[in-house]
Scaffold this motif. Structure first.
Motif, mmCIF file in Angstrom:
data_model
loop_
_atom_site.group_PDB
_atom_site.id
_atom_site.type_symbol
_atom_site.label_atom_id
_atom_site.label_comp_id
_atom_site.label_asym_id
_atom_site.label_seq_id
_atom_site.Cartn_x
_atom_site.Cartn_y
_atom_site.Cartn_z
ATOM 1 N N ALA A 99 -59.837 23.417 32.771
ATOM 2 C CA ALA A 99 -61.144 23.115 32.061
ATOM 3 C C ALA A 99 -61.666 24.170 31.200
ATOM 4 C CB ALA A 99 -62.279 22.905 33.140
ATOM 5 N N ALA A 100 -61.581 25.415 31.375
ATOM 6 C CA ALA A 100 -62.149 26.492 30.637
ATOM 7 C C ALA A 100 -61.467 26.329 29.008
ATOM 8 C CB ALA A 100 -61.566 27.699 31.430
ATOM 9 N N ILE A 101 -60.190 26.060 29.062
ATOM 10 C CA ILE A 101 -59.868 25.932 27.634
ATOM 11 C C ILE A 101 -60.203 24.753 26.929
ATOM 12 C CG2 ILE A 101 -57.432 24.849 27.757
ATOM 13 C CD1 ILE A 101 -56.574 26.951 25.934
ATOM 14 N N PHE A 102 -60.279 23.635 27.667
ATOM 15 C CA PHE A 102 -60.950 22.451 27.128
ATOM 16 C C PHE A 102 -62.516 22.591 26.730
ATOM 17 C CE2 PHE A 102 -57.215 20.260 28.475
ATOM 18 C CZ PHE A 102 -57.141 18.797 27.900
ATOM 19 N N ASP A 103 -63.217 23.438 27.595
ATOM 20 C CA ASP A 103 -64.433 23.630 27.399
ATOM 21 C C ASP A 103 -64.492 24.531 25.801
ATOM 22 O OD1 ASP A 103 -65.416 22.185 29.296
ATOM 23 O OD2 ASP A 103 -65.696 24.007 30.561
ATOM 24 N N TYR A 104 -63.807 25.624 25.905
ATOM 25 C CA TYR A 104 -63.878 26.549 24.672
ATOM 26 C C TYR A 104 -63.730 25.764 23.346
ATOM 27 C CZ TYR A 104 -62.353 30.033 21.340
ATOM 28 O OH TYR A 104 -62.300 30.862 20.093
#
Length: 216
Positions: A99-104
């Motif tokens: 999720a962190a890289i999708f959010d970034y």
């Protein structure tokens, strides 16, 4: 909406390096490094070409500066998310990593494209360094969780961490080409894919077998 370029900064307003790099990032992400011109970057940064050259000697220099800034920002973004997820169950940490890289990418699409979809001298080594750092961090988090559960982490743990990073990057690249409503589906798919790899590292408990004894 007007297609006229944004007005340049007033003569008394000196642009910061960040303002110039913001303009460069947008141009590189939209047209690529090779096709980008210093004039386009100056227009996007709302400054003159002489001002741009005063800060950065060449297009390649501004590209490397923009790339390094985005790499540092992405690493800080991801590590903050990983640290917040530390101590949670392994599957939650995997989901957080995805999720962190999708959010970034959603919040910084030009930054993500600059890192993962452009190619220029110095690009591969810098991105490889970041991916190695992120992979090592994820491997450490998963190792700590499995150890806390009483499992001895397998030697393939680093490979699973690498799969996590690679799958997340590929998932976001697919999301850029898919309708917005597909983004969540791609995130969940990437998460399940990596969680399955993680389960392969957890030793299965031996099954109890009924032992029949010969009558005395």
């Amino acid at each position: 909406m007007s297609s006229e370029p944004a007005p340049r900064l007033s003569r008394g307003a000196r642009p910061s390096d960040d303002q110039l790099l913001d303009g460069a990032r947008a141009v590189f992400a939209q047209v690529g490094v090779t096709a980008a011109s210093m004039e386009q970057i100056a227009d996007a940064a709302r400054c003159t070409k002489p001002t741009l050259y005063a800060h950065f000697r060449s297009k390649h220099a501004i590209y490397l500066a923009a790339l390094r800034r985005e790499l540092n920002r992405l690493q800080a973004w991801l590590f903050n998310a990983y640290d917040q997820a530390a101590g949670r169950p392994a599957h939650e940490q995997i989901h957080t990593a995805m999720a962190a890289i999708f959010d970034y990418a959603e919040d910084n699409p030009d930054g993500f494209r600059l890192i993962f979809t452009t190619e220029a001298e110095g690009h591969l080594a810098a991105v490889t360094e970041l991916i190695t750092t992120i992979t090592t961090k994820i491997a450490e988090l998963i190792r700590a969780e499995l150890t806390a559960l009483g499992h001895k982490p397998d030697d393939d743990l680093h490979a699973v961490a690498a799969l996590t990073v690679g799958t997340a990057i590929a998932g976001v690249q697919q999301a850029f080409q898919a309708p917005p409503q597909k983004t969540h589906e791609l995130l969940e798919l990437a998460t399940r894919y990596t969680e399955h790899a993680l389960t392969m590292l957890i030793p299965r408990q031996p099954q109890q077998r009924d032992v029949q004894h010969d009558p005395a």
